[in-house]
Design a protein around this motif. Structure first.
Motif, PDB file in Angstrom:
ATOM      1  N   GLN A  41       0.774  -1.218  -0.015  1.00  0.00           N
ATOM      2  CA  GLN A  41       0.057   0.048  -0.245  1.00  0.00           C
ATOM      3  C   GLN A  41       1.014   1.170   0.010  1.00  0.00           C
ATOM      4  O   GLN A  41       1.885   1.502   0.581  1.00  0.00           O
ATOM      5  CB  GLN A  41      -0.812   0.017   1.318  1.00  0.00           C
ATOM      6  CG  GLN A  41      -1.999  -1.102   1.364  1.00  0.00           C
ATOM      7  CD  GLN A  41      -2.944  -1.038   0.536  1.00  0.00           C
ATOM      8  OE1 GLN A  41      -2.928  -0.294  -0.575  1.00  0.00           O
ATOM      9  NE2 GLN A  41      -3.837  -1.833   0.430  1.00  0.00           N
ATOM     10  N   PRO A  42       0.403   2.097  -0.613  1.00  0.00           N
ATOM     11  CA  PRO A  42       1.109   3.644  -0.517  1.00  0.00           C
ATOM     12  C   PRO A  42       1.450   4.016   0.819  1.00  0.00           C
ATOM     13  O   PRO A  42       0.163   4.296   1.584  1.00  0.00           O
ATOM     14  CB  PRO A  42       0.438   4.471  -1.587  1.00  0.00           C
ATOM     15  CG  PRO A  42      -0.839   3.955  -1.746  1.00  0.00           C
ATOM     16  CD  PRO A  42      -0.764   2.330  -1.426  1.00  0.00           C
TER      17      PRO A  42
ATOM     18  N   TYR B 273      -3.028   5.147   2.045  1.00  0.00           N
ATOM     19  CA  TYR B 273      -4.271   5.551   1.262  1.00  0.00           C
ATOM     20  C   TYR B 273      -4.855   3.931   0.727  1.00  0.00           C
ATOM     21  O   TYR B 273      -4.013   3.265   0.305  1.00  0.00           O
ATOM     22  CB  TYR B 273      -4.096   6.290  -0.190  1.00  0.00           C
ATOM     23  CG  TYR B 273      -5.377   6.752  -0.914  1.00  0.00           C
ATOM     24  CD1 TYR B 273      -6.088   7.499  -0.272  1.00  0.00           C
ATOM     25  CD2 TYR B 273      -5.594   5.862  -1.913  1.00  0.00           C
ATOM     26  CE1 TYR B 273      -7.377   7.795  -1.026  1.00  0.00           C
ATOM     27  CE2 TYR B 273      -6.622   5.934  -2.683  1.00  0.00           C
ATOM     28  CZ  TYR B 273      -7.608   7.003  -2.174  1.00  0.00           C
ATOM     29  OH  TYR B 273      -8.846   7.258  -3.079  1.00  0.00           O
TER      30      TYR B 273
ATOM     31  N   ASN C 177      -8.035   2.348  -1.429  1.00  0.00           N
ATOM     32  CA  ASN C 177      -9.112   2.592  -2.352  1.00  0.00           C
ATOM     33  C   ASN C 177     -10.431   2.095  -1.932  1.00  0.00           C
ATOM     34  O   ASN C 177     -10.695   1.054  -1.588  1.00  0.00           O
ATOM     35  CB  ASN C 177      -8.748   1.927  -3.779  1.00  0.00           C
ATOM     36  CG  ASN C 177      -7.616   2.779  -4.608  1.00  0.00           C
ATOM     37  OD1 ASN C 177      -7.775   3.647  -4.961  1.00  0.00           O
ATOM     38  ND2 ASN C 177      -6.613   1.897  -4.563  1.00  0.00           N
TER      39      ASN C 177
ATOM     40  N   GLU D 232      -3.005   2.269  -8.510  1.00  0.00           N
ATOM     41  CA  GLU D 232      -2.154   0.903  -8.186  1.00  0.00           C
ATOM     42  C   GLU D 232      -1.183   0.842  -9.320  1.00  0.00           C
ATOM     43  O   GLU D 232      -0.142   0.298  -8.802  1.00  0.00           O
ATOM     44  CB  GLU D 232      -3.050  -0.403  -8.187  1.00  0.00           C
ATOM     45  CG  GLU D 232      -4.141  -0.294  -7.051  1.00  0.00           C
ATOM     46  CD  GLU D 232      -3.660  -0.364  -5.405  1.00  0.00           C
ATOM     47  OE1 GLU D 232      -2.228  -0.562  -5.456  1.00  0.00           O
ATOM     48  OE2 GLU D 232      -4.367  -0.131  -4.662  1.00  0.00           O
TER      49      GLU D 232
ATOM     50  N   ARG E 235      -4.531  -5.974  -6.738  1.00  0.00           N
ATOM     51  CA  ARG E 235      -3.979  -4.773  -5.641  1.00  0.00           C
ATOM     52  C   ARG E 235      -5.524  -4.353  -5.244  1.00  0.00           C
ATOM     53  O   ARG E 235      -5.815  -3.866  -4.168  1.00  0.00           O
ATOM     54  CB  ARG E 235      -3.354  -4.113  -6.026  1.00  0.00           C
ATOM     55  CG  ARG E 235      -1.900  -4.514  -6.439  1.00  0.00           C
ATOM     56  CD  ARG E 235      -0.974  -4.833  -5.312  1.00  0.00           C
ATOM     57  NE  ARG E 235       0.116  -5.312  -5.478  1.00  0.00           N
ATOM     58  CZ  ARG E 235       1.272  -4.943  -5.706  1.00  0.00           C
ATOM     59  NH1 ARG E 235       1.475  -3.615  -5.756  1.00  0.00           N
ATOM     60  NH2 ARG E 235       2.538  -5.721  -5.872  1.00  0.00           N
TER      61      ARG E 235
ATOM     62  N   ASP F 116      -7.724  -4.141  -1.655  1.00  0.00           N
ATOM     63  CA  ASP F 116      -8.296  -2.951  -1.101  1.00  0.00           C
ATOM     64  C   ASP F 116      -9.796  -3.137  -0.772  1.00  0.00           C
ATOM     65  O   ASP F 116     -10.364  -2.728   0.344  1.00  0.00           O
ATOM     66  CB  ASP F 116      -8.132  -1.667  -2.009  1.00  0.00           C
ATOM     67  CG  ASP F 116      -6.737  -1.315  -1.934  1.00  0.00           C
ATOM     68  OD1 ASP F 116      -6.044  -1.924  -1.532  1.00  0.00           O
ATOM     69  OD2 ASP F 116      -6.584  -0.049  -2.350  1.00  0.00           O
TER      70      ASP F 116
END
Ligand code: CA
Length: 238
Positions: A61-62, A109, A111, A127, A191, A195
């Motif tokens: 994840q960012p 963050y 989604n 992503e 990904r 989320d």
């Protein structure tokens, strides 16, 4: 017969005189309902709603900010959501200045796909950008919220063309040909699926949802509550 009919007609103005009373009564009822809803919202405002012992995994994840920051704030967001744009304009800059830039807070963050195809496309793009260049993701993130129209945000605006335009301007390190391919890539899609599973698992019902070290805030715009919680978490970790 015709007399009665006439009488009925002539009695009409008397009937009409009750109209203002009906309108006043209805107005009072509507005001009372509004007051009830508002007072309920106000009473919930200062209470964190749910605490999770184990916050979501942030693998792949960012995450922005100092790796060793004692506190993590997660935004569950949707680029199609006007409140998320508002949150990123109003709340985020204060957190960035006071906590992220000073190494106290990490920001992540995840989604949320509440607006169907457009949310999915934006999430896939995020992503895909993240996979190419994790730092560029944050430029994309900011720029896509900025690109959300102020008026008519419900109308179609997240298109592949728009995504490519935003990425080209905001994140020039990104290879646009690869990005276009990656929008159909299974790994990138998986990904987004992760989320979505986190959204289900953590019962996210509104966007933005803000989670601070496992505590979900009832009101993500309550900056005082956010600061209070972060400060408390920093204190607990020291
Ligand atoms: Ca993600």
């Amino acid at each position: 017969m015709s007399k009665n009919k006439h009488m009925n007609y002539s009695s009409k103005p008397t009937g009409n005189s009750t109209k203002p009373l009906v309108i006043i009564t209805l107005t009072v009822i509507v005001l009372l309902i509004a007051l009830f809803i508002f007072s309920n919202m106000a009473s919930n405002k200062n209470q964190p709603s749910t605490v999770f012992q184990e916050p979501p995994s942030l693998v792949n994840q960012p995450v922005l900010g100092n790796d060793d920051a004692p506190v993590t704030l997660i935004e569950f967001g949707d680029y199609k959501c006007p409140s998320c744009k508002a949150w990123s304009n109003v709340v985020y800059p204060q957190l960035q200045k006071e906590y992220i830039d000073t190494g106290k807070l990490k920001f992540a963050y995840i989604n949320v796909l509440f607006h169907e195809q457009e949310s999915v496309l934006a999430a896939l793009a995020g992503e895909a950008v993240f996979a190419q260049d994790p730092q560029a993701f944050w430029m994309f993130h900011k720029a896509l919220y900025e690109a959300q129209p102020q008026a008519n945000h419900d109308g179609l605006w997240i298109t592949e063309e728009k995504i490519l335009e935003v990425v080209k301007t905001a994140a020039p390190t990104i290879d646009l040909t690869k990005l276009k391919e990656d929008l159909k890539n299974q790994e990138v899609a998986s990904r987004v699926k992760i989320d979505n599973e986190l959204v289900q698992k953590f019962g996210v019902k509104q966007t933005p949802t803000v989670m601070i070290n496992g505590t979900v805030l009832e009101n993500p715009f309550d900056i005082n509550m956010i600061k209070e919680l972060i400060d408390k978490e920093i204190g607990d970790k020291q």
